[in-house]
Design an enzyme around this catalytic site. Structure first.
Site, PDB file in Angstrom:
ATOM      1  N   HIS A   1      35.813 -18.868  37.533  1.00 47.75           N
ATOM      2  CA  HIS A   1      36.504 -19.412  38.705  1.00 47.75           C
ATOM      3  C   HIS A   1      37.175 -18.297  39.516  1.00 47.75           C
ATOM      4  CE1 HIS A   1      38.543 -23.295  40.363  1.00 47.75           C
ATOM      5  NE2 HIS A   1      38.312 -22.418  41.336  1.00 47.75           N
TER       6      HIS A   1
ATOM      7  N   ARG B   1      33.912 -27.004  43.399  1.00 47.71           N
ATOM      8  CA  ARG B   1      34.839 -27.547  42.422  1.00 47.71           C
ATOM      9  C   ARG B   1      34.046 -28.047  41.216  1.00 47.71           C
ATOM     10  NH1 ARG B   1      39.510 -25.675  43.403  1.00 47.71           N
ATOM     11  NH2 ARG B   1      40.621 -27.423  42.460  1.00 47.71           N
TER      12      ARG B   1
END
Length: 330
Positions: free
Chosen positions: A293, A245
């Site tokens: 991502h 993350r």
């Protein structure tokens, strides 16, 4: 279980779809069509929908919902998060106190392992140097050390980290792992807890981070951690790979450590701000491999089927799988 609860479970409750995304494969309309196809006649509603009675909603499938929106459903039984990370949902103080389920499908695990192995091999096999040599038309190969000379340290030994660690071990790398609680993986030297993290870092040449984002892990990828990595390994300087993350990383520290040689290179799939602004140094830094991502951009059809199967099993009296422990944050 009360009679009311039992009645709710025996009824095919409505599935509400709350998705905030403009990515082509994650458009809300595409998700509704997928759930319509696999939910066996269950009503699926894409919000907002003025015709919906909130009391009909028993399940919600979500991706970055607006904080507070889930509190509108008085009969909500479970929330299914379409991504692996649940930190954004956990930050919503109004989140209903019902089971929160993480996506955990083999496709997601396999894709994350592909990403980790790809980037470990990229740095191990000197791809940044070789691509620069190609652009400069320079034929000057360097000595290539064996995988057995390199230790890959995996932070986070859940389903994703354990699988990546096992595949890296089978490729011949020395593999170490660190997690908050004790784990055991064949062929992987496992460390755990704050008392053992320094020993883990000292052994690590390539640091792979797959930790969940919690208050305890926020900003854990910082200069203090980078300076403890192995300074005498074959790569010359340690490498960071973060596919966890964005909130795990102190981005100013990463750039500064790349500039001063504390880090030799970094592969980053996640960022505090996504997408990165046009003036971000991460786009152009010669030691950075940036990806948007997509490390574990899982097959949406597999996710839809997973959610439908979980709901059907739950309504038949079975237990939900991969329920988040809210006290731990994952």
């Amino acid at each position: 279980m009360s009679g009311t609860d039992e009645a709710l479970r025996m009824t095919k409750g409505t599935l509400a779809v709350l998705i905030n995304s403009t990515q082509q494969n994650w458009l809300p309309e595409r998700w509704k069509a997928r759930f319509d196809a696999v939910c066996g006649g269950r009503r699926v509603v894409l919000l907002p929908d003025s015709t919906l009675d909130p009391a009909e909603v028993h399940y919600a499938t979500v991706w970055k919902p607006v904080p507070g929106d889930l509190g509108a459903f008085p009969n909500l039984r479970a929330i299914f998060n379409l991504g692996a990370g649940v930190d954004a949902l956990m930050a919503d103080k109004s989140l209903p106190d019902v089971p929160l389920v993480r996506v955990a499908v083999p496709d997601l695990t396999g894709r994350m392992t592909e990403y980790v192995v790809l980037h470990v091999l990229m740095h191990h096999r000197q791809e940044l140097y070789l691509r620069d040599s190609q652009r400069a038309k320079r034929w000057e190969p360097k000595y290539q050390w064996p995988a057995s000379a390199v230790t890959v340290g995996v932070m986070g030994l859940g389903t994703l980290g354990a699988d990546a660690a096992d595949v890296l071990r089978r490729l011949g790398f020395r593999v170490a792992g660190w997690s908050r609680s004790q784990r055991a993986i064949d062929g992987v030297e496992c460390f755990h807890g704050s008392a053992q993290i320094d020993a883990f870092l000292r052994a690590t040449d390539i640091l792979v981070c797959l930790l969940p984002l919690t208050p305890e892990t926020h900003g854990i990828l910082n200069r203090d951690v980078f300076t403890k990595l192995n300074r005498n390994g074959p790569l010359g300087a340690p490498v960071l790979i973060n596919a966890g993350r964005g909130g795990l990383q102190n981005e100013a520290d990463i750039l500064a450590c790349l500039d001063d040689g504390t880090l030799g290179a970094a592969s980053l799939d996640v960022f505090v701000q996504e997408p990165q602004p046009a003036d971000s140094r991460f786009w152009t830094h010669p030691k950075v491999v940036l990806t948007p991502h997509n490390a574990a951009d899982t097959d949406a059809d597999a996710i839809s089927a997973y959610v439908a199967e979980q709901i059907a099993r739950f309504e038949a009296g079975g237990a939900l799988e991969n329920v988040v422990d809210r006290a731990r944050g994952y």
